[in-house]
Write a protein that holds these residues in place. Structure first.
Motif, mmCIF file in Angstrom:
data_model
loop_
_atom_site.group_PDB
_atom_site.id
_atom_site.type_symbol
_atom_site.label_atom_id
_atom_site.label_comp_id
_atom_site.label_asym_id
_atom_site.label_seq_id
_atom_site.Cartn_x
_atom_site.Cartn_y
_atom_site.Cartn_z
ATOM 1 N N LEU A 142 73.021 79.750 9.607
ATOM 2 C CA LEU A 142 72.144 78.933 8.790
ATOM 3 C C LEU A 142 71.541 80.210 7.821
ATOM 4 O O LEU A 142 71.320 79.637 6.811
ATOM 5 N N LEU A 143 70.576 81.050 8.645
ATOM 6 C CA LEU A 143 69.989 81.708 7.907
ATOM 7 C C LEU A 143 70.433 82.696 7.016
ATOM 8 O O LEU A 143 71.228 83.539 7.632
ATOM 9 N N ALA A 144 69.874 83.006 5.769
ATOM 10 C CA ALA A 144 70.381 84.149 5.165
ATOM 11 C C ALA A 144 69.826 85.386 5.705
ATOM 12 O O ALA A 144 68.709 85.465 6.398
ATOM 13 N N PRO A 145 70.668 86.507 5.691
ATOM 14 C CA PRO A 145 70.183 87.710 6.447
ATOM 15 C C PRO A 145 68.923 88.358 5.924
ATOM 16 O O PRO A 145 68.206 89.248 6.463
ATOM 17 N N ASP A 146 68.796 88.239 4.796
ATOM 18 C CA ASP A 146 67.431 88.677 3.956
ATOM 19 C C ASP A 146 66.288 87.579 3.872
ATOM 20 O O ASP A 146 65.178 87.787 2.947
ATOM 21 N N LEU A 147 66.248 86.565 4.824
ATOM 22 C CA LEU A 147 65.397 85.343 4.749
ATOM 23 C C LEU A 147 63.874 86.109 4.743
ATOM 24 O O LEU A 147 62.755 85.644 3.970
ATOM 25 N N GLY A 148 63.726 86.880 5.750
ATOM 26 C CA GLY A 148 62.439 87.251 5.939
ATOM 27 C C GLY A 148 61.727 86.292 6.807
ATOM 28 O O GLY A 148 61.959 85.336 7.204
ATOM 29 N N ASP A 149 60.289 86.865 6.910
ATOM 30 C CA ASP A 149 59.312 85.648 7.744
ATOM 31 C C ASP A 149 58.979 84.589 6.578
ATOM 32 O O ASP A 149 59.159 84.688 5.519
ATOM 33 N N TRP A 150 58.168 83.797 7.023
ATOM 34 C CA TRP A 150 57.837 82.424 5.975
ATOM 35 C C TRP A 150 57.217 82.715 4.989
ATOM 36 O O TRP A 150 57.568 82.466 3.663
ATOM 37 N N ARG A 151 56.309 84.077 4.878
ATOM 38 C CA ARG A 151 55.665 84.418 3.466
ATOM 39 C C ARG A 151 56.391 84.987 2.707
ATOM 40 O O ARG A 151 56.697 84.870 1.367
ATOM 41 N N GLU A 152 57.482 85.988 3.176
ATOM 42 C CA GLU A 152 58.413 86.614 2.485
ATOM 43 C C GLU A 152 59.537 85.525 1.735
ATOM 44 O O GLU A 152 59.729 85.464 0.645
ATOM 45 N N ALA A 153 59.786 84.569 2.515
ATOM 46 C CA ALA A 153 60.696 83.527 1.826
ATOM 47 C C ALA A 153 59.927 82.735 0.893
ATOM 48 O O ALA A 153 60.520 82.374 -0.054
ATOM 49 N N GLY A 154 58.422 82.660 1.143
ATOM 50 C CA GLY A 154 57.844 81.808 0.053
ATOM 51 C C GLY A 154 57.799 82.301 -1.327
ATOM 52 O O GLY A 154 57.777 81.879 -2.303
ATOM 53 N N LEU A 155 57.765 83.687 -0.997
ATOM 54 C CA LEU A 155 57.493 84.517 -2.501
ATOM 55 C C LEU A 155 58.990 84.628 -2.940
ATOM 56 O O LEU A 155 59.019 84.640 -4.311
ATOM 57 N N GLN A 156 60.014 84.501 -2.235
ATOM 58 C CA GLN A 156 61.316 84.313 -2.706
ATOM 59 C C GLN A 156 61.362 82.938 -3.800
ATOM 60 O O GLN A 156 61.763 82.920 -4.828
ATOM 61 N N VAL A 157 60.816 81.817 -3.054
ATOM 62 C CA VAL A 157 60.848 80.564 -3.781
ATOM 63 C C VAL A 157 59.806 80.843 -5.033
ATOM 64 O O VAL A 157 60.317 80.300 -5.869
ATOM 65 N N LEU A 158 58.888 81.368 -4.994
ATOM 66 C CA LEU A 158 58.186 81.505 -6.157
ATOM 67 C C LEU A 158 58.888 82.185 -7.147
ATOM 68 O O LEU A 158 58.881 81.806 -8.339
ATOM 69 N N LYS A 159 59.552 83.115 -6.716
ATOM 70 C CA LYS A 159 60.426 84.329 -7.931
ATOM 71 C C LYS A 159 61.452 83.039 -8.530
ATOM 72 O O LYS A 159 61.617 83.046 -9.775
ATOM 73 N N LEU A 160 62.103 82.359 -7.710
ATOM 74 C CA LEU A 160 63.166 81.523 -8.110
ATOM 75 C C LEU A 160 62.561 80.352 -8.955
ATOM 76 O O LEU A 160 63.239 80.003 -10.021
ATOM 77 N N ALA A 161 61.507 79.884 -8.421
ATOM 78 C CA ALA A 161 60.977 78.773 -9.205
ATOM 79 C C ALA A 161 60.373 79.137 -10.525
ATOM 80 O O ALA A 161 60.503 78.522 -11.688
ATOM 81 N N ASN A 162 59.636 80.462 -10.702
ATOM 82 C CA ASN A 162 59.568 80.886 -11.985
ATOM 83 C C ASN A 162 60.584 81.049 -13.008
ATOM 84 O O ASN A 162 60.657 80.995 -14.231
ATOM 85 N N GLU A 163 61.777 81.592 -12.393
ATOM 86 C CA GLU A 163 62.974 81.816 -13.212
ATOM 87 C C GLU A 163 63.402 80.488 -13.695
ATOM 88 O O GLU A 163 63.780 80.453 -14.895
ATOM 89 N N ALA A 164 63.430 79.470 -12.962
ATOM 90 C CA ALA A 164 63.741 78.156 -13.397
ATOM 91 C C ALA A 164 62.694 77.699 -14.529
ATOM 92 O O ALA A 164 63.246 77.018 -15.666
ATOM 93 N N ARG A 165 61.407 78.069 -14.438
ATOM 94 C CA ARG A 165 60.283 77.327 -15.390
ATOM 95 C C ARG A 165 60.610 78.157 -16.461
ATOM 96 O O ARG A 165 59.922 77.795 -17.748
#
Length: 289
Positions: A142-165
């Motif tokens: 289920l988990l992507a190999p580069d997922l990292g901890d919750w904060r690292e994953a949250g920063l990935q969400v931020l990056k992708l959200a800003n790309e969408a915005r």
């Protein structure tokens, strides 16, 4: 607020039942089956009148070889208990094969098994041999190999959200122009992590907790004095990219993500392999007073 569902997929199949013998298990025949499957995956395969393209090799995982259960639900629970969180899992049983070559030949006679063995959607395998009985478990973590901890994953969400915005988006029938980038907020990240952890621990999926608390109260408790606040949640997605794409595909989530009124965000996931969703994600978006 809207709730997005990205459910895990699970499949189960059974193939070929012949006479079973009784001999002690040993490792080498199981390893030979994996080697032969990977040799087949290295080139095109013919299955049930179809030619399937080459696929990457399967990685042997001892957890899958040890997994018990003959139903989809039992197999999912067993691999989760062995700390292998799977997005999909498929089992094939073979009885009567004298060696690895015969086991694989019997599997390939069944079109469903032949196709599953060739699928790039699976990346891991476990094989257990007990005399002339063979269990082959195919799985996708289920988990992507580069997922990292919750904060690292949250920063990935931020990056992708800003790309969408950064570009116009259509959220259902509503068109949105590009929006300014969001800033990371540790406070909103903590609120997101707390809600994800609560959903995972208590096995529920909702914006409202069993006690009735919602995102506005959670953000306030975390110390975020908000002027506007919003929340996106999902479960069963193993990477930040899957999460953000799922929210963009859902009109309500997409509107939250593209809302120019939000300036800050935090996001986090929490795991509980024994829960219905396995992994729970929360994104909290806000603007301070």
């Amino acid at each position: 607020m809207h709730t997005g569902l990205r459910a895990r997929a699970a499949a189960l199949a059974a193939a070929v039942a012949l006479l079973a013998g009784a001999a002690p298990a040993w490792a080498a025949p199981a390893e030979e089956v994996v080697d032969r499957i990977n040799a087949l995956r290295a080139g095109p395969q013919r299955c049930g009148g179809r030619t399937l393209p080459a696929a990457p090799p399967l990685v042997p995982r001892p957890e899958l070889a040890r997994a018990e259960g003959d139903s989809a639900a039992a197999l999912q629970r067993s691999v989760a208990a062995l700390s292998f969180v799977s997005a999909r899992v498929q089992l094939f049983n073979v009885s009567g094969a004298r060696d690895a070559d015969e086991a694989l030949e019997l599997l390939r006679r069944d079109p469903a098994a032949c196709e599953a063995l060739a699928q790039p959607a699976f990346s891991a395998v476990g094989v257990r041999e007990e005399g002339r009985r063979w269990r082959i478990v195919l799985a996708q973590p289920l988990l992507a190999p580069d997922l990292g901890d919750w904060r690292e994953a949250g920063l990935q969400v931020l990056k992708l959200a800003n790309e969408a915005r950064s570009r116009p988006q259509r959220c259902g029938p509503q068109a949105f122009g590009a929006a300014p980038p969001l800033r990371w907020s540790d406070t909103l990240g903590a609120a997101a992590q707390a809600h994800s952890a609560d959903m995972a621990r208590r096995n529920y999926f909702a914006h409202r907790s069993p006690e009735g608390a919602q995102v506005n109260e959670r953000a306030q408790r975390a110390g975020y004095d908000w002027q506007s606040i919003g929340e996106n949640i999902t479960f069963g997605a193993g990477s930040a990219r899957q999460v953000v794409q799922g929210w963009l595909d859902s009109p309500g989530h997409c509107r939250n993500l593209m809302d120019r009124g939000f300036a800050d965000m935090g996001a986090a996931y929490a795991l509980n392999p024994g829960s219905d969703g396995a992994i729970y994600w929360t994104q909290v978006l806000g603007r301070r007073r």
